[in-house]
Design an enzyme around this catalytic site. Structure first.
Site, mmCIF file in Angstrom:
data_model
loop_
_atom_site.group_PDB
_atom_site.id
_atom_site.type_symbol
_atom_site.label_atom_id
_atom_site.label_comp_id
_atom_site.label_asym_id
_atom_site.label_seq_id
_atom_site.Cartn_x
_atom_site.Cartn_y
_atom_site.Cartn_z
ATOM 1 C CG ASP A 13 -1.951 1.339 1.173
ATOM 2 O OD1 ASP A 13 -2.574 1.822 0.054
ATOM 3 O OD2 ASP A 13 -2.239 1.971 2.697
ATOM 4 C CB SER A 14 0.185 4.447 -0.793
ATOM 5 O OG SER A 14 -1.243 4.742 -0.178
ATOM 6 C CB CYS A 76 -2.603 1.328 -2.487
ATOM 7 S SG CYS A 76 -2.794 2.541 -3.026
ATOM 8 C CD GLU A 155 -2.899 9.241 7.194
ATOM 9 O OE1 GLU A 155 -1.741 8.777 7.467
ATOM 10 O OE2 GLU A 155 -2.809 7.834 6.454
ATOM 11 C CB CYS A 187 -9.804 4.362 -0.211
ATOM 12 S SG CYS A 187 -8.806 5.524 0.544
ATOM 13 C CG HIS A 189 -6.894 6.000 4.948
ATOM 14 N ND1 HIS A 189 -6.557 4.942 3.527
ATOM 15 C CD2 HIS A 189 -6.013 6.691 5.569
ATOM 16 C CE1 HIS A 189 -5.019 4.981 4.027
ATOM 17 N NE2 HIS A 189 -5.245 6.315 5.148
#
Ligand code: DGL
Length: 268
Positions: A13-14, A76, A155, A187, A189
């Site tokens: 993932d990023s 990702c 985040e 996504c 997240h």
């Protein structure tokens, strides 16, 4: 390269958002060894150009192939959307990605044949979800919405915060006015925002969590290729990152749903 059942699954993932996929894999496939790579020094990718994302994806793929992985998972959505081919061309092992897994589940689950997809600007601009869903059913109508602010909100840990709720209401307004019955969380997240997004979307809309869909697909592919780790030993989990940012531990553990250890920093 020889693919052995005891070799690890490579997940990348990023940043640390892809740990939502690792978490789903740990639950679904508790005997599999996993090597994770998160490019924490260069995250976020979702607002970068296609060329830059593809260049980063190539570097990460080469790194994970050196770790003798038996399967590669692009956790990702942004990399899967714009760099899947780059990764697949380089890889000697099978490559799975969250977009295909989520698209397949959305296509199978929509009754009214209308689906909404939310993701980063790079993912939504690529139209990759629409293409993937249409591969399964070309008649499905797709409504997409880029939600650039969700990644920083997650985040920050604002999973159930008024600001996040207002942001979600604003982002979802244009897709909820269509008669959709499925919302794809496109996504890494967004699974952490599931309870809030479900409330905003309402009980009649089914949320597709690409992390869970990915774990299901991984289980099927390992079985198909006779690559399941049947040793039954305690699995080894290794986590590689390119930086250890502030609050890394607490954010990482929130994504993973358990304590995060065995973290190594890769310097490029
Ligand atoms: N991992 C990215 C994704 O799933 C989100 C974070 C980023 O923008 O790099 O699209």
């Amino acid at each position: 390269m020889q693919e052995k059942p005891t070799n690890p699954i490579g997940v990348f993932d990023s940043g640390i958002g892809g740990l939502t996929v690792v978490r789903a894999l740990m639950e679904r496939l508790p005997f599999e060894n996993i090597v994770y790579f998160g490019d924490t020094a260069r995250v976020p990718y979702g607002v970068k150009s296609v060329e830059t994302i593809a260049h980063y994806a190539r570097q990460i793929t080469e790194f994970l192939l050196q770790q003798q992985v038996k399967l590669l998972i692009i956790a990702c959505n942004t990399m899967a959307a714009v760099a899947y081919q780059v990764v697949d061309d380089l890889s000697a092992v099978k490559v799975l990605d969250v977009i295909d897994a989520g698209a397949r589940e959305a296509a199978a689950g929509t009754r009214v044949k209308s689906v909404a997809v939310i993701g980063t600007p790079a993912t939504i601009n690529s139209n990759a979800y629409a293409r993937a869903i249409h591969r399964y059913d070309p008649e499905i109508r797709i409504f997409s919405q880029a939600c650039a602010l969700f990644v920083p909100l997650v985040e920050e840990g604002w999973l159930d915060h008024t600001v996040t709720r207002l942001t979600a209401e604003e982002y979802l307004k244009p897709v909820l006015c269509h008669s959709i019955d499925t919302l794809v969380l496109g996504c890494t997240h967004y699974p952490l925002l599931k309870p809030l997004l479900q409330e905003v979307a309402g009980p009649d809309i089914r949320l597709v969590d690409s992390a869970e869909a990915m774990a299901e697909q991984t289980a099927a592919v390992l079985q198909e290729r006779d690559l399941e780790n049947r040793e039954g030993a305690v699995p080894e989990y290794r986590f590689y990152v390119t930086d250890v940012p502030l609050r890394f531990q607490s954010i990482g553990e929130r994504f993973l749903g358990r304590s995060l250890s065995n973290v190594r920093v890769v310097q490029w």
